[in-house]
Design a protein around this motif. Sequence first.
Motif, mmCIF file in Angstrom:
data_model
loop_
_atom_site.group_PDB
_atom_site.id
_atom_site.type_symbol
_atom_site.label_atom_id
_atom_site.label_comp_id
_atom_site.label_asym_id
_atom_site.label_seq_id
_atom_site.Cartn_x
_atom_site.Cartn_y
_atom_site.Cartn_z
ATOM 1 N N ALA A 145 0.830 -1.210 0.000
ATOM 2 C CA ALA A 145 0.000 0.000 0.000
ATOM 3 C C ALA A 145 0.862 1.256 0.000
ATOM 4 C CB ALA A 145 -0.951 -0.008 1.185
ATOM 5 N N LYS A 146 1.973 1.249 0.703
ATOM 6 C CA LYS A 146 2.880 2.404 0.674
ATOM 7 C C LYS A 146 3.442 2.583 -0.726
ATOM 8 C CE LYS A 146 6.994 2.149 2.672
ATOM 9 N NZ LYS A 146 8.118 2.266 3.642
ATOM 10 N N ARG A 147 3.883 1.503 -1.325
ATOM 11 C CA ARG A 147 4.416 1.561 -2.685
ATOM 12 C C ARG A 147 3.352 2.061 -3.661
ATOM 13 N NH1 ARG A 147 6.125 -3.526 -4.783
ATOM 14 N NH2 ARG A 147 7.300 -2.237 -6.254
ATOM 15 N N TYR A 148 2.118 1.600 -3.465
ATOM 16 C CA TYR A 148 0.987 2.020 -4.302
ATOM 17 C C TYR A 148 0.718 3.517 -4.142
ATOM 18 C CZ TYR A 148 -3.921 2.851 -5.389
ATOM 19 O OH TYR A 148 -5.089 3.384 -5.870
ATOM 20 N N LEU A 149 0.613 3.969 -2.910
ATOM 21 C CA LEU A 149 0.294 5.376 -2.655
ATOM 22 C C LEU A 149 1.352 6.314 -3.223
ATOM 23 C CD1 LEU A 149 -1.168 5.102 0.935
ATOM 24 C CD2 LEU A 149 -2.375 5.962 -1.095
ATOM 25 N N CYS A 150 2.600 5.886 -3.232
ATOM 26 C CA CYS A 150 3.663 6.721 -3.802
ATOM 27 C C CYS A 150 3.459 6.936 -5.297
ATOM 28 C CB CYS A 150 5.027 6.092 -3.530
ATOM 29 S SG CYS A 150 5.555 6.252 -1.815
ATOM 30 N N THR A 151 2.790 6.018 -5.943
ATOM 31 C CA THR A 151 2.497 6.135 -7.372
ATOM 32 C C THR A 151 1.149 6.800 -7.614
ATOM 33 O OG1 THR A 151 3.803 4.177 -7.856
ATOM 34 C CG2 THR A 151 2.146 4.802 -9.503
ATOM 35 N N ALA A 152 0.149 6.413 -6.841
ATOM 36 C CA ALA A 152 -1.238 6.792 -7.134
ATOM 37 C C ALA A 152 -1.659 8.143 -6.567
ATOM 38 C CB ALA A 152 -2.180 5.709 -6.606
ATOM 39 N N GLU A 153 -0.980 8.604 -5.539
ATOM 40 C CA GLU A 153 -1.428 9.832 -4.870
ATOM 41 C C GLU A 153 -0.340 10.904 -4.907
ATOM 42 O OE1 GLU A 153 -2.260 10.828 -0.331
ATOM 43 O OE2 GLU A 153 -3.768 9.473 -1.189
ATOM 44 N N PRO A 154 -0.556 11.933 -5.720
ATOM 45 C CA PRO A 154 0.432 13.017 -5.776
ATOM 46 C C PRO A 154 0.696 13.598 -4.380
ATOM 47 C CG PRO A 154 -1.209 13.274 -7.498
ATOM 48 C CD PRO A 154 -1.706 12.164 -6.601
ATOM 49 N N GLY A 155 1.970 13.772 -4.064
ATOM 50 C CA GLY A 155 2.358 14.370 -2.795
ATOM 51 C C GLY A 155 2.520 13.389 -1.653
ATOM 52 N N GLN A 208 1.576 -1.978 -11.948
ATOM 53 C CA GLN A 208 1.527 -2.608 -10.625
ATOM 54 C C GLN A 208 0.479 -1.933 -9.747
ATOM 55 O OE1 GLN A 208 5.670 -1.975 -9.649
ATOM 56 N NE2 GLN A 208 6.157 -4.149 -9.901
ATOM 57 N N ALA A 209 0.403 -0.617 -9.822
ATOM 58 C CA ALA A 209 -0.572 0.128 -9.018
ATOM 59 C C ALA A 209 -1.997 -0.257 -9.399
ATOM 60 C CB ALA A 209 -0.354 1.628 -9.166
ATOM 61 N N ALA A 210 -2.262 -0.391 -10.699
ATOM 62 C CA ALA A 210 -3.605 -0.792 -11.146
ATOM 63 C C ALA A 210 -3.936 -2.199 -10.657
ATOM 64 C CB ALA A 210 -3.690 -0.711 -12.663
ATOM 65 N N ALA A 211 -2.969 -3.103 -10.727
ATOM 66 C CA ALA A 211 -3.192 -4.466 -10.253
ATOM 67 C C ALA A 211 -3.421 -4.491 -8.743
ATOM 68 C CB ALA A 211 -2.010 -5.361 -10.632
ATOM 69 N N PHE A 212 -2.650 -3.695 -8.006
ATOM 70 C CA PHE A 212 -2.838 -3.623 -6.552
ATOM 71 C C PHE A 212 -4.236 -3.108 -6.215
ATOM 72 C CE2 PHE A 212 -2.961 -1.161 -2.650
ATOM 73 C CZ PHE A 212 -2.538 -2.104 -1.714
ATOM 74 N N ALA A 213 -4.657 -2.040 -6.855
ATOM 75 C CA ALA A 213 -5.961 -1.431 -6.566
ATOM 76 C C ALA A 213 -7.104 -2.407 -6.811
ATOM 77 C CB ALA A 213 -6.149 -0.172 -7.402
ATOM 78 N N ALA A 214 -6.919 -3.367 -7.698
ATOM 79 C CA ALA A 214 -7.965 -4.342 -8.009
ATOM 80 C C ALA A 214 -7.986 -5.520 -7.039
ATOM 81 C CB ALA A 214 -7.771 -4.858 -9.436
ATOM 82 N N ARG A 215 -6.996 -5.628 -6.180
ATOM 83 C CA ARG A 215 -6.916 -6.764 -5.252
ATOM 84 C C ARG A 215 -7.953 -6.647 -4.145
ATOM 85 N NH1 ARG A 215 -1.027 -8.799 -3.495
ATOM 86 N NH2 ARG A 215 -2.427 -10.239 -2.442
ATOM 87 N N PRO A 216 -8.527 -7.778 -3.733
ATOM 88 C CA PRO A 216 -9.370 -7.747 -2.534
ATOM 89 C C PRO A 216 -8.518 -7.303 -1.340
ATOM 90 C CG PRO A 216 -9.589 -9.844 -3.692
ATOM 91 C CD PRO A 216 -8.446 -9.100 -4.337
ATOM 92 N N GLY A 217 -9.031 -6.434 -0.540
ATOM 93 C CA GLY A 217 -8.311 -5.956 0.638
ATOM 94 C C GLY A 217 -7.440 -4.743 0.406
#
Length: 149
Positions: free
Chosen positions: A70-80, A104-113
Amino acid sequence: MLQAGALAEAAGAPDHLVAAALLHDVGHFDGTGLELMAGKDNRHSSTGADWLAQWFGPEVTEPVRLHVAAKRYLCTAEPGYRERLSAASEFTLQVQGGPMTEEQAAAFAARPGAVDAVTVRRWDEEAKHADAATPPFEHFRPLLARLMG
């Protein structure tokens, strides 16, 4: 961990998210926590989730398992988001694989949980104040007992 649990509780989160926030870093307790700060990914999120699965269902274990992703995802998906990381969290981000690619971010966002993991991650980032008052672990025991399977 106590701060993250207290933040989740203060936010009115459901019991399973309070538990996940409280227990998200339990994978460090096997003595390998220093490895991460020494530059070796100790995979504490998976270790912790696997250990917790003895007592808790996926509503608790999956946010724990996914909180690093989720940290890795947020660094990509959320500016700032990345700019708000502590120095230690920025260092461990690099050890843990760095920000996700767009794919990877798109795949993560689609995961349950994934949504719950992002929520736990946000409490984890807020829980960095050494002098913050928190309830003791005993405060959370009844909640944990309700969730144990």
